[in-house]
Design a protein around this motif. Sequence first.
Motif, PDB file in Angstrom:
ATOM      1  N   VAL A 333       0.843  -1.201   0.000  1.00  0.00           N
ATOM      2  CA  VAL A 333       0.000   0.000   0.000  1.00  0.00           C
ATOM      3  C   VAL A 333       0.872   1.243   0.000  1.00  0.00           C
ATOM      4  O   VAL A 333       0.639   2.207  -0.752  1.00  0.00           O
ATOM      5  N   ALA A 337       0.133   1.747  -3.876  1.00  0.00           N
ATOM      6  CA  ALA A 337      -1.314   1.964  -3.987  1.00  0.00           C
ATOM      7  C   ALA A 337      -1.708   3.432  -4.103  1.00  0.00           C
ATOM      8  O   ALA A 337      -2.682   3.765  -4.786  1.00  0.00           O
ATOM      9  N   ALA A 339      -3.009   5.025  -1.647  1.00  0.00           N
ATOM     10  CA  ALA A 339      -4.318   4.982  -0.979  1.00  0.00           C
ATOM     11  C   ALA A 339      -4.400   6.050   0.105  1.00  0.00           C
ATOM     12  O   ALA A 339      -3.392   6.535   0.622  1.00  0.00           O
ATOM     13  N   SER A 340      -5.654   6.386   0.452  1.00  0.00           N
ATOM     14  CA  SER A 340      -5.884   7.301   1.574  1.00  0.00           C
ATOM     15  C   SER A 340      -6.434   6.576   2.791  1.00  0.00           C
ATOM     16  O   SER A 340      -6.348   7.080   3.908  1.00  0.00           O
ATOM     17  N   VAL A 342      -6.959   2.505   4.663  1.00  0.00           N
ATOM     18  CA  VAL A 342      -6.744   1.064   4.713  1.00  0.00           C
ATOM     19  C   VAL A 342      -7.660   0.491   5.775  1.00  0.00           C
ATOM     20  O   VAL A 342      -7.726   1.023   6.895  1.00  0.00           O
ATOM     21  N   ASP A 359      -7.645  -1.618   0.635  1.00  0.00           N
ATOM     22  CA  ASP A 359      -7.253  -0.215   0.469  1.00  0.00           C
ATOM     23  C   ASP A 359      -8.057   0.387  -0.676  1.00  0.00           C
ATOM     24  O   ASP A 359      -8.608  -0.329  -1.524  1.00  0.00           O
ATOM     25  N   ASP A 360      -8.123   1.728  -0.694  1.00  0.00           N
ATOM     26  CA  ASP A 360      -8.848   2.448  -1.747  1.00  0.00           C
ATOM     27  C   ASP A 360      -7.891   3.066  -2.755  1.00  0.00           C
ATOM     28  O   ASP A 360      -8.155   4.120  -3.322  1.00  0.00           O
ATOM     29  N   GLY A 361      -6.775   2.387  -2.981  1.00  0.00           N
ATOM     30  CA  GLY A 361      -5.740   2.917  -3.865  1.00  0.00           C
ATOM     31  C   GLY A 361      -6.024   2.690  -5.335  1.00  0.00           C
ATOM     32  O   GLY A 361      -7.150   2.411  -5.754  1.00  0.00           O
ATOM     33  N   SER A 362      -4.959   2.760  -6.116  1.00  0.00           N
ATOM     34  CA  SER A 362      -5.073   2.731  -7.577  1.00  0.00           C
ATOM     35  C   SER A 362      -5.351   1.343  -8.125  1.00  0.00           C
ATOM     36  O   SER A 362      -5.803   1.199  -9.261  1.00  0.00           O
ATOM     37  N   SER A 392      -8.213  -7.298  -7.178  1.00  0.00           N
ATOM     38  CA  SER A 392      -7.896  -5.911  -7.479  1.00  0.00           C
ATOM     39  C   SER A 392      -8.175  -5.632  -8.949  1.00  0.00           C
ATOM     40  O   SER A 392      -8.200  -6.552  -9.777  1.00  0.00           O
ATOM     41  N   GLY A 397      -8.923  -0.115  -6.123  1.00  0.00           N
ATOM     42  CA  GLY A 397      -8.320  -0.562  -4.882  1.00  0.00           C
ATOM     43  C   GLY A 397      -7.991  -2.044  -4.898  1.00  0.00           C
ATOM     44  O   GLY A 397      -8.108  -2.734  -5.921  1.00  0.00           O
TER      45      GLY A 397
END
Length: 410
Positions: A333, A337, A339-340, A342, A359-362, A392, A397
């Motif tokens: 992450v 990622a 992300a903001s 987790v 996670d809300d990442g890429s 994913s 995410g």
Amino acid sequence: MKQGPRSGTVTGTPAFNGPTGTPALHRWNAVLWVLCGLLPPAIATADDPTANRAGVLALLAVLSLSYALTALFPGQSLLRPRDHLCVLALGLGGVSYLMGGGAALYVFSQPHFWIYSARPATAIAFSGAAAVLVVAGDLLRAGPDGWVSELTTGNVVAVPLGFAGGVLLGLAYRVLTAESEARAHRLADELHQARQRLAEIEAEALREQGATEERERLSREIHDTLAQGFASIVVLAGAARTALESDPERTAQQLRSIEQTARENFAEARVLVGSAPSSGLTPGPVSLTLRRVLDRFAEDTDIRVNAELGEVSCDQPTRIALLRCLQESLANVRKHAGASTVAVVLARRSYGVELEVTDDGSGFVVEESRGFGLDGMRKRLAELGGELTVTSSIGDGTLVLAVIPDNGQV
């Protein structure tokens, strides 16, 4: 390979432990000896009033019993092979004396001298003694008046010819037997050496496999501990340098994180080289350990962490696997990622212990991932009978789900 003495060879003076030749040869010899050697004189005495029928039958019975004890009980003390040959030679002479015409029985008894003698010289000696006894018995029965006719006909001519033929066939038989045994011994030695070599190859393969597995284990441990720690130090050091003038308090916190990570790496290094007793798991529920990892992660990255860590009791290998899976997931992450937030869930299910990291990442394409970290997590969980699932897609995410079956609670 050194071999001990073997019976039945042409050279040397080995101890005799049993008849030479094959069982099939012995059976054929027994059949021919009974049918062509014993039965004819037994039948002939019924039509010869001059023969001592009772004596002939008694001698034939003694010869049969001697052979049976020797053939049916080899290697035992009931009757030694040499004793049987003595009985055979005397019996042949006795039959020749009682009824005359013992040449046929002598000829068909020749194989006994070669089968039950340890050396060719012994076989020739017993066969020759039997020939002399047969001829002597025939001459004694004929008396001085019949010697002239006996010396030109009958046993006196047939027995020496049978002796000479028996010696030639016996020597040829011994040579062939010796060559066959030598060939069998060579093949046995080659087979033994091949088995030894195969065992050495298997042992070497096992050692190489063990070394390979140990290298993979060390690589996985280094990646999950030291490499991740050094990566964190690099990231924290860069952030601290950037915020050195603008945010001294933040810089101080990052330096403390660097110090703490370096201490943890040092502890893990001691574990890997065997100077520390166990891995970096502190006593207590595994949820407390995971909570400390998440707090450090949130502090170092400013990524929001939502954690639901149930009170899960598990054995030490499961605790370590859960910790490494969480550390690897958080490292991914941090590095990839963007992300903001987790979310981490630790729970016990009916099928075992479950750790979920979202996670809300890429996101990424799972099938195209070639990272060492995911493979390491899969292997670590597989060793415990567990399974790793990664879901994913680009922009949506990532979800990492580690499931470990119950291997015993503590």
